[in-house]
Design a protein around this motif. Structure first.
Motif, PDB file in Angstrom:
ATOM      1  N   ARG A 187       0.837  -1.206   0.000  1.00 49.47           N
ATOM      2  CA  ARG A 187       0.000   0.000   0.000  1.00 49.47           C
ATOM      3  C   ARG A 187       0.871   1.255   0.000  1.00 49.47           C
ATOM      4  O   ARG A 187       0.584   2.239  -0.703  1.00 49.47           O
ATOM      5  N   GLY A 188       1.931   1.221   0.791  1.00 49.02           N
ATOM      6  CA  GLY A 188       2.829   2.367   0.844  1.00 49.02           C
ATOM      7  C   GLY A 188       3.532   2.626  -0.478  1.00 49.02           C
ATOM      8  O   GLY A 188       3.718   3.781  -0.883  1.00 49.02           O
ATOM      9  N   ALA A 191       1.088   4.320  -2.799  1.00 46.09           N
ATOM     10  CA  ALA A 191       0.906   5.721  -2.433  1.00 46.09           C
ATOM     11  C   ALA A 191       2.088   6.580  -2.879  1.00 46.09           C
ATOM     12  O   ALA A 191       1.923   7.744  -3.256  1.00 46.09           O
ATOM     13  N   ARG A 193       3.932   5.851  -5.448  1.00 47.19           N
ATOM     14  CA  ARG A 193       4.147   5.571  -6.869  1.00 47.19           C
ATOM     15  C   ARG A 193       5.484   4.860  -7.092  1.00 47.19           C
ATOM     16  O   ARG A 193       6.244   5.173  -8.026  1.00 47.19           O
ATOM     17  N   ASP A 212      -8.141   2.830  -8.599  1.00 45.60           N
ATOM     18  CA  ASP A 212      -7.608   3.870  -7.735  1.00 45.60           C
ATOM     19  C   ASP A 212      -7.756   3.502  -6.251  1.00 45.60           C
ATOM     20  O   ASP A 212      -8.334   4.243  -5.441  1.00 45.60           O
ATOM     21  N   TYR A 214      -5.220   2.591  -3.843  1.00 43.92           N
ATOM     22  CA  TYR A 214      -4.246   2.924  -2.811  1.00 43.92           C
ATOM     23  C   TYR A 214      -3.507   4.216  -3.117  1.00 43.92           C
ATOM     24  O   TYR A 214      -2.290   4.315  -2.946  1.00 43.92           O
ATOM     25  N   GLY A 215      -4.250   5.230  -3.529  1.00 42.56           N
ATOM     26  CA  GLY A 215      -3.638   6.534  -3.734  1.00 42.56           C
ATOM     27  C   GLY A 215      -3.343   7.198  -2.396  1.00 42.56           C
ATOM     28  O   GLY A 215      -3.668   6.683  -1.335  1.00 42.56           O
ATOM     29  N   LYS A 216      -2.748   8.356  -2.443  1.00 40.83           N
ATOM     30  CA  LYS A 216      -2.397   9.064  -1.212  1.00 40.83           C
ATOM     31  C   LYS A 216      -3.663   9.533  -0.492  1.00 40.83           C
ATOM     32  O   LYS A 216      -4.663   9.849  -1.122  1.00 40.83           O
TER      33      LYS A 216
END
Length: 216
Positions: A187-188, A191, A193, A212, A214-216
């Motif tokens: 996940r990190g 986030a 990229r 979309d 696990y975006g920030k």
């Protein structure tokens, strides 16, 4: 793809020519799978081979109550779809929605109760990472779980075997693979990229980006 994922076993004939149903060894591997990753796949391949399991049922948590208070959990349908992508080439791995059908907060004891109705004569082997096993006594109905299934603890780097609670004293220990992958790390990386190569299959990376997740 490892041949372990495609191993099949058949029933056999006795000397009296009656077909006898073999008592199968069925692994149960549950998790949030937020998202599933190559570490999960490697772990199951390894355990299937080490214990000669006939089948593994992967159960995707409906509502992982021990995690919902600390972070947002991705929608269950997305987690289920990604888990199916991870194991799509493994003929002896079934990704099950049984915990969705049960509903409410996920409980391994309830899951085993329901699975026993579907597999009344088979032997269950519940597969746990050592990081999960150390908190096993906080689960609901832990004694019921150990009475219903053989417990398999897969050791992981950074955790001491002495941390396992007494209720798991009869558990089978399997030496784990030294793979440093976790769902939190994945996940990190999304986030930030970052480069996902080696962490998840390309099919899951595409699915995450398209939805979309696990975006920030």
């Amino acid at each position: 793809m490892s041949s372990v994922c495609n191993k099949r076993k058949s029933s056999f004939l006795t000397r009296y020519n009656f077909r006898v149903a073999k008592k199968r060894k069925i692994g149960i591997f549950g998790g949030t799978f937020d998202p599933p990753h190559n570490g999960h796949l490697s772990l199951l391949r390894h355990v299937i081979e080490e214990l000669s399991l006939d089948k593994v049922i992967v159960t995707v948590a409906n509502e992982p109550w021990q995690k919902t208070s600390s972070r947002r959990i991705t929608d269950r349908d997305h987690r289920f779809n990604m888990t199916k992508l991870l194991f799509e080439e493994c003929d002896n791995v079934i990704v099950s929605d049984i915990e969705f059908r049960i509903g409410g907060e996920t409980s391994t004891a309830k899951t085993l109760d329901e699975l026993r109705l579907e597999y009344p004569t088979d032997e269950f082997w519940l597969i746990l990472g050592l990081d999960s096993a150390v908190n096993f006594d906080t689960w609901r109905r832990p004694q019921s779980i150990v009475e219903e299934a053989r417990i398999v603890i897969v050791n992981r780097p950074g955790f001491m075997e002495e941390s396992v609670p007494p209720v798991l004293s009869s558990a089978v220990s399997v030496k784990g693979l030294d793979i440093d992958i976790s769902s939190e790390k994945v996940r990190g990386m999304f986030a930030a990229r970052g480069d996902m190569s080696g962490l998840i299959p390309n099919s899951i990376e595409i699915y995450v980006l398209q939805n979309d997740l696990y975006g920030k």
